[in-house]
Motif scaffolding. Structure first.
Motif, PDB file in Angstrom:
ATOM      1  N   ILE A  96       0.845  -1.197   0.000  1.00  0.00           N
ATOM      2  CA  ILE A  96       0.000   0.000   0.000  1.00  0.00           C
ATOM      3  C   ILE A  96       0.884   1.252   0.000  1.00  0.00           C
ATOM      4  N   LEU A  97       2.036   1.180   0.677  1.00  0.00           N
ATOM      5  CA  LEU A  97       3.022   2.263   0.622  1.00  0.00           C
ATOM      6  C   LEU A  97       4.370   1.685   0.219  1.00  0.00           C
ATOM      7  N   GLU A  98       5.031   2.321  -0.739  1.00  0.00           N
ATOM      8  CA  GLU A  98       6.379   1.903  -1.121  1.00  0.00           C
ATOM      9  C   GLU A  98       7.296   3.127  -1.059  1.00  0.00           C
ATOM     10  N   VAL A  99       8.213   3.055  -0.123  1.00  0.00           N
ATOM     11  CA  VAL A  99       9.108   4.180   0.112  1.00  0.00           C
ATOM     12  C   VAL A  99      10.462   3.831  -0.467  1.00  0.00           C
ATOM     13  N   SER A 100      10.996   4.726  -1.297  1.00  0.00           N
ATOM     14  CA  SER A 100      12.319   4.382  -1.808  1.00  0.00           C
ATOM     15  C   SER A 100      13.241   5.589  -1.932  1.00  0.00           C
ATOM     16  N   GLY A 101      14.442   5.403  -1.440  1.00  0.00           N
ATOM     17  CA  GLY A 101      15.462   6.460  -1.465  1.00  0.00           C
ATOM     18  C   GLY A 101      15.043   7.726  -0.751  1.00  0.00           C
TER      19      GLY A 101
ATOM     20  N   ALA B 254      -5.603  16.253  -6.191  1.00  0.00           N
ATOM     21  CA  ALA B 254      -5.127  14.867  -6.157  1.00  0.00           C
ATOM     22  C   ALA B 254      -4.392  14.590  -4.841  1.00  0.00           C
ATOM     23  N   LEU B 255      -3.618  15.581  -4.395  1.00  0.00           N
ATOM     24  CA  LEU B 255      -2.885  15.432  -3.144  1.00  0.00           C
ATOM     25  C   LEU B 255      -3.857  15.348  -1.967  1.00  0.00           C
ATOM     26  N   LYS B 256      -4.850  16.200  -1.988  1.00  0.00           N
ATOM     27  CA  LYS B 256      -5.836  16.237  -0.917  1.00  0.00           C
ATOM     28  C   LYS B 256      -6.555  14.890  -0.790  1.00  0.00           C
ATOM     29  N   ALA B 257      -6.883  14.318  -1.932  1.00  0.00           N
ATOM     30  CA  ALA B 257      -7.582  13.031  -1.929  1.00  0.00           C
ATOM     31  C   ALA B 257      -6.709  11.930  -1.343  1.00  0.00           C
ATOM     32  N   VAL B 258      -5.417  11.968  -1.653  1.00  0.00           N
ATOM     33  CA  VAL B 258      -4.514  10.943  -1.129  1.00  0.00           C
ATOM     34  C   VAL B 258      -4.281  11.143   0.365  1.00  0.00           C
ATOM     35  N   ARG B 259      -4.101  12.402   0.757  1.00  0.00           N
ATOM     36  CA  ARG B 259      -3.842  12.693   2.173  1.00  0.00           C
ATOM     37  C   ARG B 259      -4.957  12.202   3.074  1.00  0.00           C
ATOM     38  N   ARG B 260      -6.138  12.231   2.582  1.00  0.00           N
ATOM     39  CA  ARG B 260      -7.272  11.743   3.354  1.00  0.00           C
ATOM     40  C   ARG B 260      -7.068  10.286   3.763  1.00  0.00           C
ATOM     41  N   ASN B 261      -6.403   9.545   2.915  1.00  0.00           N
ATOM     42  CA  ASN B 261      -6.226   8.117   3.159  1.00  0.00           C
ATOM     43  C   ASN B 261      -5.040   7.763   4.043  1.00  0.00           C
ATOM     44  N   ILE B 262      -4.184   8.747   4.315  1.00  0.00           N
ATOM     45  CA  ILE B 262      -3.015   8.484   5.161  1.00  0.00           C
ATOM     46  C   ILE B 262      -3.047   9.484   6.321  1.00  0.00           C
TER      47      ILE B 262
ATOM     48  N   LEU C 293       3.493  16.261   5.869  1.00  0.00           N
ATOM     49  CA  LEU C 293       3.738  17.446   6.700  1.00  0.00           C
ATOM     50  C   LEU C 293       5.123  18.015   6.391  1.00  0.00           C
ATOM     51  N   GLU C 294       5.960  17.193   5.762  1.00  0.00           N
ATOM     52  CA  GLU C 294       7.281  17.633   5.304  1.00  0.00           C
ATOM     53  C   GLU C 294       7.460  17.135   3.882  1.00  0.00           C
ATOM     54  N   ARG C 295       8.133  17.959   3.074  1.00  0.00           N
ATOM     55  CA  ARG C 295       8.443  17.539   1.708  1.00  0.00           C
ATOM     56  C   ARG C 295       9.805  16.865   1.685  1.00  0.00           C
ATOM     57  N   PRO C 296       9.927  15.699   1.063  1.00  0.00           N
ATOM     58  CA  PRO C 296      11.236  15.051   0.999  1.00  0.00           C
ATOM     59  C   PRO C 296      12.229  15.868   0.180  1.00  0.00           C
ATOM     60  N   THR C 297      13.501  15.772   0.554  1.00  0.00           N
ATOM     61  CA  THR C 297      14.572  16.362  -0.241  1.00  0.00           C
ATOM     62  C   THR C 297      14.774  15.522  -1.497  1.00  0.00           C
ATOM     63  N   ALA C 298      14.604  14.214  -1.349  1.00  0.00           N
ATOM     64  CA  ALA C 298      14.709  13.302  -2.490  1.00  0.00           C
ATOM     65  C   ALA C 298      13.967  12.016  -2.162  1.00  0.00           C
ATOM     66  N   GLY C 299      13.746  11.217  -3.205  1.00  0.00           N
ATOM     67  CA  GLY C 299      13.104   9.912  -2.999  1.00  0.00           C
ATOM     68  C   GLY C 299      11.634   9.935  -3.331  1.00  0.00           C
ATOM     69  N   SER C 300      11.011   8.763  -3.267  1.00  0.00           N
ATOM     70  CA  SER C 300       9.595   8.691  -3.603  1.00  0.00           C
ATOM     71  C   SER C 300       8.811   7.934  -2.542  1.00  0.00           C
ATOM     72  N   ILE C 301       7.529   8.282  -2.439  1.00  0.00           N
ATOM     73  CA  ILE C 301       6.593   7.581  -1.564  1.00  0.00           C
ATOM     74  C   ILE C 301       5.407   7.213  -2.445  1.00  0.00           C
ATOM     75  N   LYS C 302       5.276   5.935  -2.731  1.00  0.00           N
ATOM     76  CA  LYS C 302       4.154   5.530  -3.569  1.00  0.00           C
ATOM     77  C   LYS C 302       3.016   5.008  -2.717  1.00  0.00           C
ATOM     78  N   TYR C 303       1.824   5.563  -2.980  1.00  0.00           N
ATOM     79  CA  TYR C 303       0.610   5.057  -2.346  1.00  0.00           C
ATOM     80  C   TYR C 303      -0.169   4.344  -3.450  1.00  0.00           C
TER      81      TYR C 303
END
Ligand SMILES: Nc1ncnc2c1ncn2[C@@H]1O[C@H](COP(=O)(O)OP(=O)(O)OP(=O)(O)O)[C@@H](O)[C@H]1O
Ligand SMILES: [Mg+2]
Length: 337
Positions: free
Chosen positions: A5-10, A88-96, A66-76
């Motif tokens: 459901i979440l894939e965090v990389s780098g 689109a961001l608002k809709a995703v934030r609702r779920n996390i 609440l913080e923007r990454p300096t680098a890397g990705s967070i896939k939902y």
């Protein structure tokens, strides 16, 4: 079936380190999070542990934007949410959603419990139309084991454990799929900790939630975690199934953390060595070369200063990676049991 459901990389978060009051010249960076990878699968709990300052809260804040990454990705669900904006961001934030550590400071003392729990509906009115809000809030109070009649009370009228239940109810208000809980029981009395953990366990089944559960030490996340990740100085040093981490810790740092956890069985206690780490955690503004743990590691050799060990399946496992994998970042990984 295991479904990420979440894939965090780098994932990286560097805070600029500045000097001077007027010109604020950048003189370096706080490498709070410095290349973290992990996956959270649907319906599971990933426990993340590590000493103070290793970057746990910074990871949590990036997951909930609440913080923007300096680098890397967070896939939902396969989509990189660090690239989203607007609707689109608002809709995703609702779920996390996030549950915070300190129930004494994270709830606004001037708002009633009903307003606190219902506040997320101001941002997402589509979830609860005005006329339906109070009923929804009362339901949420009931779900977390509080009397719905308390809806008009203020936070100071509740105990620490009850306040954390209010924080959890608020986290549930938008019916998220993922809850990031940053040390949700650390500020509570030991006797109350288990009650809150049991509540979260029950809610997970009831609402089909996936959890990232952050804690200082391994004993707290043991009961609730399906997998556990251990962080040190901005990096993940070991991650794997709970049974793997607790029964066959492979990274020297995990071994040291576990040796500090009390063992109830006196016979097992006899056989276990207590590892005492010497020295302090180095500053994230000045991380050691190669393996960051080497300055405190009893296994460290020349190679450790030259080469950062990747988080990978230790050779002793031989077999494939995947959700069952147990990854460790050490050149000299060796399991203890
Ligand atoms: N806004 C910021 N500006 C500069 N440095 C920061 C900022 N936020 C966090 N840091 C630094 O980043 C590092 C990681 O902090 P973080 O709060 O993520 O650690 P933590 O693992 O949650 O610690 P704790 O267990 O104490 O909660 C620390 O050295 C901290 O001082
Ligand atoms: Mg923290």
């Amino acid at each position: 079936m295991v479904e990420p459901i979440l894939e965090v990389s780098g994932l990286v978060k560097h805070y600029p380190l500045t000097q001077g009051i007027l010109l604020r010249k950048q003189v370096g960076a706080v490498r709070a999070v410095d290349g973290v990878d992990f996956t959270l699968n649907k319906g599971e709990t990933l426990g993340i542990v590590g000493e103070s300052g290793c970057g746990k809260s910074t990871v949590a804040k990036m997951l909930v934007n609440l913080e923007r990454p300096t680098a890397g990705s967070i896939k939902y669900k396969g989509e990189d949410i660090t690239k989203l904006s607007g609707r689109a961001l608002k809709a995703v934030r609702r779920n996390i959603q996030m549950v915070f550590q300190d129930p004494y400071t994270s709830l606004n003392p001037r708002m009633t419990v009903g307003d606190i729990i219902g506040e997320p509906y101001d941002i997402h009115p589509e979830v609860a139309p005005k006329g339906d809000r109070r009923r929804k809030v009362r339901d949420l109070l009931d779900v977390v084991g509080l009397n719905p009649e308390y809806i008009n009370r203020y936070p100071h009228q509740f105990s620490g454990g009850q306040r954390q239940r209010i924080g959890i109810a608020r986290g549930l208000a938008l019916r998220p799929e993922v809850i990031v809980a940053d040390e949700p029981v650390s500020a509570l009395d030991v006797s109350v900790q288990a009650q809150v953990i049991n509540l979260m366990d029950r809610l997970q089944n009831e609402f089909d939630l996936s959890y990232v559960f952050i804690a200082h030490d391994l004993s707290i996340v043991r009961h609730i975690s399906d997998r556990v990740g251990v962080m040190y100085l901005g990096r993940m040093v070991e991650i794997g199934r709970d049974t793997e981490i607790y029964d066959h810790p492979t990274h020297p740092y995990t071994q040291a953390l576990l040796s500090a956890v009390p063992v109830p069985d006196p016979e097992a206690r006899e056989h276990r060595e207590r590892i005492i780490l010497t020295g302090d955690v180095p500053s994230p503004t000045n991380v050691p070369s190669g393996c960051r743990f080497r300055t405190r590691c009893w296994k460290a050799q020349e190679r450790c200063a030259l080469e950062a060990p990747p988080l990978a399946v230790p050779s002793r496992f031989g077999e494939a990676s995947g959700p069952e994998a147990h990854d460790c970042a050490c050149h000299f990984a060796e399991a203890v049991s």
